[in-house]
Motif scaffolding. Structure first.
Motif, mmCIF file in Angstrom:
data_model
loop_
_atom_site.group_PDB
_atom_site.id
_atom_site.type_symbol
_atom_site.label_atom_id
_atom_site.label_comp_id
_atom_site.label_asym_id
_atom_site.label_seq_id
_atom_site.Cartn_x
_atom_site.Cartn_y
_atom_site.Cartn_z
ATOM 1 N N ASP A 36 43.346 -74.156 95.519
ATOM 2 C CA ASP A 36 44.308 -74.734 96.453
ATOM 3 C C ASP A 36 45.469 -73.765 96.661
ATOM 4 O O ASP A 36 45.602 -72.769 95.958
ATOM 5 N N ALA A 37 46.313 -74.097 97.632
ATOM 6 C CA ALA A 37 47.561 -73.380 97.881
ATOM 7 C C ALA A 37 48.638 -74.423 98.131
ATOM 8 O O ALA A 37 48.579 -75.164 99.125
ATOM 9 N N TRP A 38 49.591 -74.516 97.215
ATOM 10 C CA TRP A 38 50.677 -75.501 97.305
ATOM 11 C C TRP A 38 51.770 -75.111 96.332
ATOM 12 O O TRP A 38 51.491 -74.591 95.249
ATOM 13 N N ARG A 39 53.028 -75.408 96.700
ATOM 14 C CA ARG A 39 54.152 -75.143 95.798
ATOM 15 C C ARG A 39 55.064 -76.364 95.699
ATOM 16 O O ARG A 39 55.831 -76.658 96.619
ATOM 17 N N THR A 40 54.943 -77.092 94.613
ATOM 18 C CA THR A 40 55.926 -78.034 94.094
ATOM 19 C C THR A 40 56.090 -79.346 94.846
ATOM 20 O O THR A 40 55.914 -80.413 94.264
ATOM 21 N N THR A 41 56.452 -79.335 96.110
ATOM 22 C CA THR A 41 56.926 -80.525 96.822
ATOM 23 C C THR A 41 56.053 -81.751 96.584
ATOM 24 O O THR A 41 54.842 -81.707 96.762
ATOM 25 N N SER A 42 56.687 -82.841 96.170
ATOM 26 C CA SER A 42 56.086 -84.157 95.993
ATOM 27 C C SER A 42 55.100 -84.231 94.833
ATOM 28 O O SER A 42 55.116 -85.188 94.072
ATOM 29 N N TYR A 43 54.230 -83.209 94.686
ATOM 30 C CA TYR A 43 53.214 -83.244 93.638
ATOM 31 C C TYR A 43 53.693 -82.639 92.323
ATOM 32 O O TYR A 43 53.145 -82.936 91.272
ATOM 33 N N GLY A 44 54.648 -81.733 92.377
ATOM 34 C CA GLY A 44 55.197 -81.151 91.161
ATOM 35 C C GLY A 44 54.380 -80.017 90.569
ATOM 36 O O GLY A 44 54.676 -79.547 89.477
ATOM 37 N N PHE A 45 53.347 -79.535 91.260
ATOM 38 C CA PHE A 45 52.550 -78.430 90.716
ATOM 39 C C PHE A 45 52.571 -77.244 91.667
ATOM 40 O O PHE A 45 52.943 -77.370 92.840
ATOM 41 N N VAL A 46 52.144 -76.110 91.129
ATOM 42 C CA VAL A 46 51.982 -74.903 91.926
ATOM 43 C C VAL A 46 50.540 -74.456 91.807
ATOM 44 O O VAL A 46 50.030 -74.274 90.694
ATOM 45 N N HIS A 47 49.870 -74.325 92.952
ATOM 46 C CA HIS A 47 48.519 -73.751 93.003
ATOM 47 C C HIS A 47 48.580 -72.538 93.924
ATOM 48 O O HIS A 47 49.106 -72.633 95.034
ATOM 49 N N ASP A 48 48.050 -71.437 93.468
ATOM 50 C CA ASP A 48 48.048 -70.213 94.263
ATOM 51 C C ASP A 48 46.705 -69.518 94.099
ATOM 52 O O ASP A 48 46.638 -68.332 93.777
ATOM 53 N N ASP A 49 45.637 -70.289 94.293
ATOM 54 C CA ASP A 49 44.305 -69.718 94.104
ATOM 55 C C ASP A 49 43.337 -70.100 95.217
ATOM 56 O O ASP A 49 42.127 -70.146 95.030
ATOM 57 N N ALA A 50 43.879 -70.343 96.422
ATOM 58 C CA ALA A 50 43.012 -70.521 97.597
ATOM 59 C C ALA A 50 42.268 -69.215 97.836
ATOM 60 O O ALA A 50 42.733 -68.135 97.470
ATOM 61 N N HIS A 51 41.116 -69.313 98.461
ATOM 62 C CA HIS A 51 40.303 -68.133 98.760
ATOM 63 C C HIS A 51 40.675 -67.632 100.152
ATOM 64 O O HIS A 51 40.195 -68.160 101.161
ATOM 65 N N PHE A 75 40.464 -83.376 100.762
ATOM 66 C CA PHE A 75 41.217 -82.119 100.702
ATOM 67 C C PHE A 75 40.386 -80.859 100.929
ATOM 68 O O PHE A 75 40.905 -79.752 100.801
ATOM 69 N N ASP A 76 39.079 -80.971 101.272
ATOM 70 C CA ASP A 76 38.339 -79.793 101.741
ATOM 71 C C ASP A 76 39.128 -79.201 102.906
ATOM 72 O O ASP A 76 39.605 -79.948 103.769
ATOM 73 N N GLN A 77 39.224 -77.870 102.972
ATOM 74 C CA GLN A 77 40.026 -77.270 104.039
ATOM 75 C C GLN A 77 39.607 -75.845 104.337
ATOM 76 O O GLN A 77 39.070 -75.145 103.477
ATOM 77 N N ALA A 78 39.864 -75.437 105.590
ATOM 78 C CA ALA A 78 39.577 -74.074 106.039
ATOM 79 C C ALA A 78 40.466 -73.757 107.227
ATOM 80 O O ALA A 78 40.927 -74.657 107.928
ATOM 81 N N GLY A 79 40.666 -72.454 107.453
ATOM 82 C CA GLY A 79 41.465 -72.033 108.597
ATOM 83 C C GLY A 79 42.020 -70.644 108.425
ATOM 84 O O GLY A 79 41.339 -69.742 107.944
ATOM 85 N N VAL A 80 43.296 -70.495 108.823
ATOM 86 C CA VAL A 80 44.016 -69.218 108.804
ATOM 87 C C VAL A 80 45.094 -69.266 107.735
ATOM 88 O O VAL A 80 45.789 -70.277 107.600
ATOM 89 N N MET A 81 45.242 -68.171 106.997
ATOM 90 C CA MET A 81 46.379 -68.027 106.091
ATOM 91 C C MET A 81 47.149 -66.776 106.467
ATOM 92 O O MET A 81 46.565 -65.734 106.738
ATOM 93 N N ILE A 82 48.478 -66.908 106.471
ATOM 94 C CA ILE A 82 49.393 -65.784 106.631
ATOM 95 C C ILE A 82 50.236 -65.747 105.363
ATOM 96 O O ILE A 82 50.866 -66.741 105.011
ATOM 97 N N ARG A 83 50.232 -64.604 104.693
ATOM 98 C CA ARG A 83 50.867 -64.539 103.382
ATOM 99 C C ARG A 83 51.790 -63.326 103.278
ATOM 100 O O ARG A 83 51.390 -62.212 103.612
ATOM 101 N N VAL A 84 52.997 -63.580 102.804
ATOM 102 C CA VAL A 84 53.944 -62.512 102.493
ATOM 103 C C VAL A 84 53.938 -62.274 100.983
ATOM 104 O O VAL A 84 53.798 -61.150 100.517
ATOM 105 N N ASP A 85 54.084 -63.349 100.214
ATOM 106 C CA ASP A 85 54.036 -63.282 98.754
ATOM 107 C C ASP A 85 53.715 -64.681 98.220
ATOM 108 O O ASP A 85 53.406 -65.583 99.008
ATOM 109 N N GLU A 86 53.803 -64.865 96.894
ATOM 110 C CA GLU A 86 53.373 -66.134 96.303
ATOM 111 C C GLU A 86 54.232 -67.322 96.705
ATOM 112 O O GLU A 86 53.813 -68.470 96.571
ATOM 113 N N SER A 87 55.428 -67.080 97.241
ATOM 114 C CA SER A 87 56.280 -68.204 97.632
ATOM 115 C C SER A 87 56.609 -68.221 99.126
ATOM 116 O O SER A 87 57.405 -69.049 99.560
ATOM 117 N N THR A 88 55.980 -67.341 99.904
ATOM 118 C CA THR A 88 56.196 -67.307 101.354
ATOM 119 C C THR A 88 54.844 -67.146 102.036
ATOM 120 O O THR A 88 54.253 -66.067 102.022
#
Length: 194
Positions: A36-51, A75-88
């Motif tokens: 997944d890819a998610w940072r903190t909000t509402s769920y309280g966890f950080v995932h940074d291992d989307a493919h 929560f199956d998902q696919a699409g476009v990712m734009i990444r600057v770093d682990e928090s942007t």
């Protein structure tokens, strides 16, 4: 840059279970369970291992990723990712939520937000997500087949940010998700927001 060039020149943020070509030139990507890819909000966890398979994105460039919407688990998902770093970063595509496919985007600037709209009529079709970078913004649009583009999101991104972009998928709740990517292209950014 087409799909074959992205595979040749891009780099995975996290290696998938497998990525292989079909005889017809489609790329099958199998996501790892709990990716997944998610940072903190509402769920309280950080995932940074989307493919995400990413290559540099210019300050004035658009990217399109096309895939088949033939997945249907939570929560199956696919699409476009734009990444600057682990928090942007921005991910935009179609995610299954509460039993229905939803077109949407997650924009992360320190913490994540999430916006979605149901698109049950898109099931079984080729979906294209377009992210256009120009000035201080990313404009995300989506469509099924050759229908008119739908505006999904306008999000901020510094014009000086060193960004990478490409296709992504992840499977937060299960093993066995395989996404069929059928296209990738780069072009000039959109001439106007409207």
């Amino acid at each position: 840059m087409n799909l074959q060039e992205l595979v040749r020149d891009g780099e995975w943020t996290t290696e998938p279970v497998r990525a292989e070509w079909t005889a017809g030139g489609e790329l099958l990507v199998e996501a790892r369970e709990e990716s997944d890819a998610w940072r903190t909000t509402s769920y309280g966890f950080v995932h940074d291992d989307a493919h995400a398979l990413l290559a540099p994105l210019g300050a004035r460039e658009a990217i399109e990723v096309t895939f088949v919407l033939d997945y249907d688990q939570q929560f199956d998902q696919a699409g476009v990712m734009i990444r600057v770093d682990e928090s942007t970063w921005i991910k935009a595509g179609v995610e299954v939520s509460d039993g229905s496919p939803q077109v949407g985007a997650v924009v992360t600037r320190g913490v994540s937000d999430w916006s979605v709209a149901p698109v049950p009529e898109w099931v079984g079709r080729e979906i294209t997500i377009r992210a256009s970078r120009d000035g201080d913004a990313i404009t995300v649009r989506a469509r099924a087949g050759d229908e008119p583009w739908r505006l999904v999101r306008v999000a901020p991104l510094s014009p000086t940010a060193d960004a990478r972009a490409g296709l992504f998928c992840c499977a937060p709740t299960r093993a066995g998700l395989v996404v069929r990517f059928v296209g990738h292209r780069r072009s000039e950014p959109d001439a106007a927001l409207h």
